[in-house]
Design a protein around this motif. Structure first.
Motif, PDB file in Angstrom:
ATOM      1  N   GLY A  75      10.521   4.200   0.775  1.00  8.65           N
ATOM      2  CA  GLY A  75      10.345   5.346   1.656  1.00  8.65           C
ATOM      3  C   GLY A  75      10.598   4.965   3.107  1.00  8.65           C
ATOM      4  O   GLY A  75      10.665   3.776   3.436  1.00  8.65           O
ATOM      5  N   VAL A  76      10.746   5.955   3.941  1.00 13.60           N
ATOM      6  CA  VAL A  76      10.878   5.692   5.375  1.00 13.60           C
ATOM      7  C   VAL A  76       9.596   6.196   6.032  1.00 13.60           C
ATOM      8  O   VAL A  76       9.184   7.334   5.822  1.00 13.60           O
ATOM      9  N   VAL A  77       8.962   5.314   6.788  1.00 13.93           N
ATOM     10  CA  VAL A  77       7.637   5.633   7.323  1.00 13.93           C
ATOM     11  C   VAL A  77       7.688   5.662   8.840  1.00 13.93           C
ATOM     12  O   VAL A  77       8.338   4.815   9.472  1.00 13.93           O
ATOM     13  N   ASP A  78       7.038   6.659   9.429  1.00 13.59           N
ATOM     14  CA  ASP A  78       6.909   6.695  10.892  1.00 13.59           C
ATOM     15  C   ASP A  78       5.998   5.549  11.323  1.00 13.59           C
ATOM     16  O   ASP A  78       4.893   5.389  10.772  1.00 13.59           O
ATOM     17  N   ASN A  93      14.494  -7.173   5.109  1.00  9.21           N
ATOM     18  CA  ASN A  93      13.502  -7.005   4.045  1.00  9.21           C
ATOM     19  C   ASN A  93      12.449  -5.981   4.464  1.00  9.21           C
ATOM     20  O   ASN A  93      11.708  -6.210   5.418  1.00  9.21           O
ATOM     21  N   PRO A  94      12.360  -4.889   3.771  1.00  7.95           N
ATOM     22  CA  PRO A  94      11.372  -3.876   4.163  1.00  7.95           C
ATOM     23  C   PRO A  94       9.941  -4.376   3.941  1.00  7.95           C
ATOM     24  O   PRO A  94       9.686  -5.048   2.945  1.00  7.95           O
ATOM     25  N   PRO A  95       9.028  -4.053   4.840  1.00  7.20           N
ATOM     26  CA  PRO A  95       7.631  -4.452   4.651  1.00  7.20           C
ATOM     27  C   PRO A  95       6.991  -3.682   3.490  1.00  7.20           C
ATOM     28  O   PRO A  95       7.462  -2.602   3.131  1.00  7.20           O
ATOM     29  N   TYR A  96       5.934  -4.243   2.937  1.00  5.51           N
ATOM     30  CA  TYR A  96       5.149  -3.578   1.900  1.00  5.51           C
ATOM     31  C   TYR A  96       3.946  -2.928   2.570  1.00  5.51           C
ATOM     32  O   TYR A  96       3.239  -3.583   3.351  1.00  5.51           O
ATOM     33  N   LEU A  97       3.730  -1.655   2.247  1.00  6.80           N
ATOM     34  CA  LEU A  97       2.572  -0.944   2.799  1.00  6.80           C
ATOM     35  C   LEU A  97       1.742  -0.386   1.649  1.00  6.80           C
ATOM     36  O   LEU A  97       2.271  -0.135   0.560  1.00  6.80           O
ATOM     37  N   LEU A 136       8.389  -0.414   1.547  1.00  5.69           N
ATOM     38  CA  LEU A 136       8.066  -0.323   0.121  1.00  5.69           C
ATOM     39  C   LEU A 136       6.595   0.073   0.038  1.00  5.69           C
ATOM     40  O   LEU A 136       5.733  -0.594   0.607  1.00  5.69           O
ATOM     41  N   LEU A 137       6.354   1.183  -0.646  1.00  2.00           N
ATOM     42  CA  LEU A 137       5.007   1.772  -0.606  1.00  2.00           C
ATOM     43  C   LEU A 137       4.261   1.552  -1.915  1.00  2.00           C
ATOM     44  O   LEU A 137       4.797   1.787  -3.005  1.00  2.00           O
ATOM     45  N   TYR A 146      -0.954   4.054   6.670  1.00  2.00           N
ATOM     46  CA  TYR A 146      -0.642   2.938   5.782  1.00  2.00           C
ATOM     47  C   TYR A 146      -1.186   1.636   6.343  1.00  2.00           C
ATOM     48  O   TYR A 146      -1.253   1.442   7.553  1.00  2.00           O
ATOM     49  N   MET A 147      -1.539   0.787   5.408  1.00  2.00           N
ATOM     50  CA  MET A 147      -2.013  -0.547   5.790  1.00  2.00           C
ATOM     51  C   MET A 147      -0.913  -1.536   5.392  1.00  2.00           C
ATOM     52  O   MET A 147      -0.260  -1.349   4.351  1.00  2.00           O
ATOM     53  N   ILE A 148      -0.731  -2.558   6.217  1.00  2.00           N
ATOM     54  CA  ILE A 148       0.341  -3.517   5.913  1.00  2.00           C
ATOM     55  C   ILE A 148      -0.133  -4.493   4.835  1.00  2.00           C
ATOM     56  O   ILE A 148      -1.201  -5.102   4.977  1.00  2.00           O
TER      57      ILE A 148
END
Lengths: 363, 329
Positions: free
Chosen positions: B12-15, B48-52, B83-84, B60-62
């Motif tokens: 997903g794309v997160v603000d 590399n997209p972060p995981y939330l 990545l959610l 969201y929390m990292i």
């Protein structure tokens, strides 16, 4: 050390079949028993009590009788150590065993009978050598004797051999089973002594000075030869007066003619012990002195302080009696010369000196 | 603990404002320099997209990618591909595990970060499992004592001290000693270390002296630090920092080892008073422990050696050399 302080017995695989394990279990009725595997590295204990309320029975795989490793660069006495177990129920702030904290509990070697048989074989093979044997290096010789009955096994075995003396070294008054035994010859009961201040503040769980000396007197009256060890001597405020109190008490309680030897050793330690002492005994005064790195890597008092300590104790003891078999533990030739007025020169010389003491007392 | 393969994260794309960028319960980053990461994102974007983790609509929390989110914010990104993970499907341990392996694959942890990992694990799994499984992953010995030390490091040391440790300005041994100093005095001790820029050896010596002297005098370190003698040294106008550091350590050594320092000074004076010819030096053994003193003669050739030996032979007062605490020596 009252046996009521033991709260648990653990028996390692392969330890339960031996006589000594049975003796321990018989002498601690009602104490929970747990069978355990040989501990790995991760079982290292950080328990500040070091598991002193648990007796851990295990078979010992090494040699029971070994020469004391001594220390390089200094004169040693050529002693033989009989390993009955490790760790000690007493909790002296200066004790080197704290550095072996990764092996907690009072470890008692259950295969003692087999170990002793091996030891005796070695002794009998070398009839020309005098074996000065002690059990009090890695544990107190008598503190848990009411539980292990070590003395009942050791005295008959060594008392009857002409090339041996057995020294049982303690800070307790657990001498009951000694007094009821029939063996006196070639047995030395020794007390580790210190100033009343050090006994009170730094030798927790040990018997007080008077109790030790009362037990020593009792043993002497019952025909045992005595030894004394002022080790570690600790420089502390008013140390001369404090040590004098101990020496005066000795004179009150003990007949010096029945003393085979008195050793003097000043506090020394591997550097790694210092943070452990600080953590386990925050109020201690044993680290207060001026310690420098010795020739063997151990921390020792700066030389003139050691000379001062030894000279004072020697002079005072010699006023009491001129033939006490005084010797220094792990010291250099020049410290010997300057504090004792003579030197055995090396380990062989000191061994000969102590062997002569044995011959003089026991023939 | 394995993350089940079928629990695949959703892309997903997160603000970025919807992401809580405080170092949450899974973060294992401390004392890092963000510049290289910022430069990398600036050049090629986020690889590399972060995981939330969180609910559908955030916040969201990292879980993994704390440093990447911070870098994106510095670069004024407004949103980022992530990545959610659903809270209901991932336990805290799963998240911690994911972060741990994400980091292990790409870099080495500093000592503080190791403490963070272990501290977080202690509240989730048994000590035995940490010792068996996670200590080796962090290249640490599986000792209970080591585990406790790292956990204390993370939980007890102040942020500024941990930062210095992570940066390599403090050694692990010094951090251990600072833990023993206790929280009340630690700040004061650390301030002095910083102020005088003590090197690693000097730091160790300084703390060792402070602990010993405080014990001998039965005076808290904090009170001792306030003593006038300290201030006098620190305020000396004619000394630079290294000189002040040296003066301070000498002052403490004199307090800690009065007999030894006196003996060293006496010996030095006696040796100097001999007026030995140039190129001839006598020195005492370390701490006077060995009975043997040392004579050094520097010479260019045999002729010079001969003349120096001759000069030495005729030297008066040599018998004054010896143990400085003995009369007549």
């Amino acid at each position: 050390m009252p046996d009521s302080l033991i709260k648990m017995i653990t028996i390692e695989e392969g330890a339960s079949g031996y006589d000594l394990a049975k003796t321990v279990l018989e002498n601690l009725p009602g104490i929970p028993v747990q069978e355990v595997k040989a501990p790995g590295k991760k079982s290292a204990s950080t328990d500040t009590a070091m598991g002193k309320k648990t007796i851990h029975l295990l078979p010992y795989k090494g040699e029971f009788l070994k020469p004391c490793p001594g220390t390089r660069e200094y004169i040693c006495c050529g002693y033989q150590i009989l390993n009955l177990g490790t760790n000690c129920p007493l909790d002296c702030s200066y004790c080197i065993l704290q550095a072996y904290i990764n092996q907690p509990h009072l470890r008692v070697f259950s295969n003692l009978t087999e170990g002793l048989a091996q030891a005796v074989q070695r002794i009998d093979r070398q009839p020309e050598q005098i074996f000065r044997i002690g059990t009090g290096e890695l544990t107190d010789s008598l503190a848990i004797d009411p539980i292990t009955r070590w003395s009942e096994r050791l005295l008959p075995l060594f008392s009857t051999r002409k090339n041996v003396v057995l020294e049982l070294k303690t800070k307790t008054n657990q001498v009951k089973s000694l007094l009821t035994s029939n063996y006196r010859d070639r047995i030395i009961i020794s007390w580790s002594l210190n100033s009343p201040f050090i006994c009170l503040h730094e030798e927790k769980m040990a018997n007080g000075l008077k109790k030790r000396l009362e037990a020593a007197r009792q043993c002497q009256m019952e025909g045992f030869t005595l030894g004394f060890h002022f080790d570690p001597l600790v420089q502390h405020p008013g140390w001369k007066d404090e040590y004098l109190k101990t020496l005066d008490l000795m004179a009150d309680y003990i007949d010096p003619k029945g003393v085979i030897w008195i050793s003097l050793g000043s506090f020394r330690f591997m550097p790694g012990l210092k943070p452990i002492i600080r953590r386990r005994h925050p109020q201690t005064c044993v680290l207060d002195g001026e310690f420098v790195t010795g020739l063997d890597g151990k921390m020792r008092y700066f030389k003139p302080i050691r000379i001062d300590l030894y000279s004072y104790i020697r002079e005072t003891l010699e006023k009491w009696h001129s033939d006490l078999g005084l010797y220094l533990c792990m010291e250099s030739d020049d410290v010997w010369q300057r504090s004792m007025g003579w030197s055995p020169n090396n380990t062989t010389g000191l061994s000969r000196y102590l062997d002569r003491r044995v011959l003089k007392i026991f023939g | 603990m394995e993350i089940e393969k079928n629990l695949k994260p959703r892309q997903g794309v997160v603000d970025l404002p919807d992401i809580d960028d405080s170092p949450g319960p899974y973060c294992m980053s401390f004392g890092f320099e963000p510049e290289s990461l910022i430069a990398s994102i600036k050049n090629v974007g986020l690889i590399n997209p972060p995981y939330l983790i969180g609910n559908e609509d955030g916040p969201y929390m990292i879980v993994a990618g704390y440093r990447r989110i911070r870098a994106l914010k510095v670069l004024h990104y407004e949103r980022a591909p992530c990545l959610l993970l659903r809270k209901s499907q991932f336990s805290s341990l799963d998240c911690l595990h994911l972060n741990l392996h994400d980091n292990l694959a790409t870099r080495r942890f500093n000592e503080v970060e190791k403490g963070m990992v272990l501290s977080r694990l202690t509240s989730l799994i048994s000590e035995d499992e940490i010792l068996d499984r996670y200590m080796p992953l962090l290249a640490l010995p599986s000792h209970k004592e080591t585990l406790l030390f790292y956990v204390r490091l993370e939980r007890e040391l102040e942020k500024e001290i941990k930062f210095s440790l992570a940066q390599g300005q403090l050694s692990l041994q010094v951090a251990r000693m600072l833990l023993e100093v206790g929280s009340e005095a630690r700040g004061g001790v650390f301030d002095l270390i910083k102020k005088l820029k003590l090197n690693i050896n000097q730091q160790r010596q300084f703390i060792d002296y402070m602990i010993d002297i405080s014990n001998i005098k039965r005076t808290p370190i904090l009170d001792f630090l306030k003593e006038k003698s300290f201030k006098d040294i620190l305020e000396k106008k004619d000394m630079n920092k290294p000189q002040k550091a040296k003066a301070l350590l000498h002052f403490l050594r004199t307090l800690r080892y009065p007999t030894l320092v006196r003996a060293e000074e006496t010996f030095r004076k006696r040796a100097a008073s001999l007026g030995l010819p140039e190129g001839i030096k006598v020195s005492a053994p370390p701490y006077f422990e060995s009975p043997l003193y040392r004579l050094e003669i520097f010479f260019r050739d045999g002729k010079e050696l001969g003349s120096k030996l001759e000069a030495l032979k005729g030297k008066e007062g040599l018998e004054a050399l010896g143990n400085p605490w003995e009369e007549g020596a």
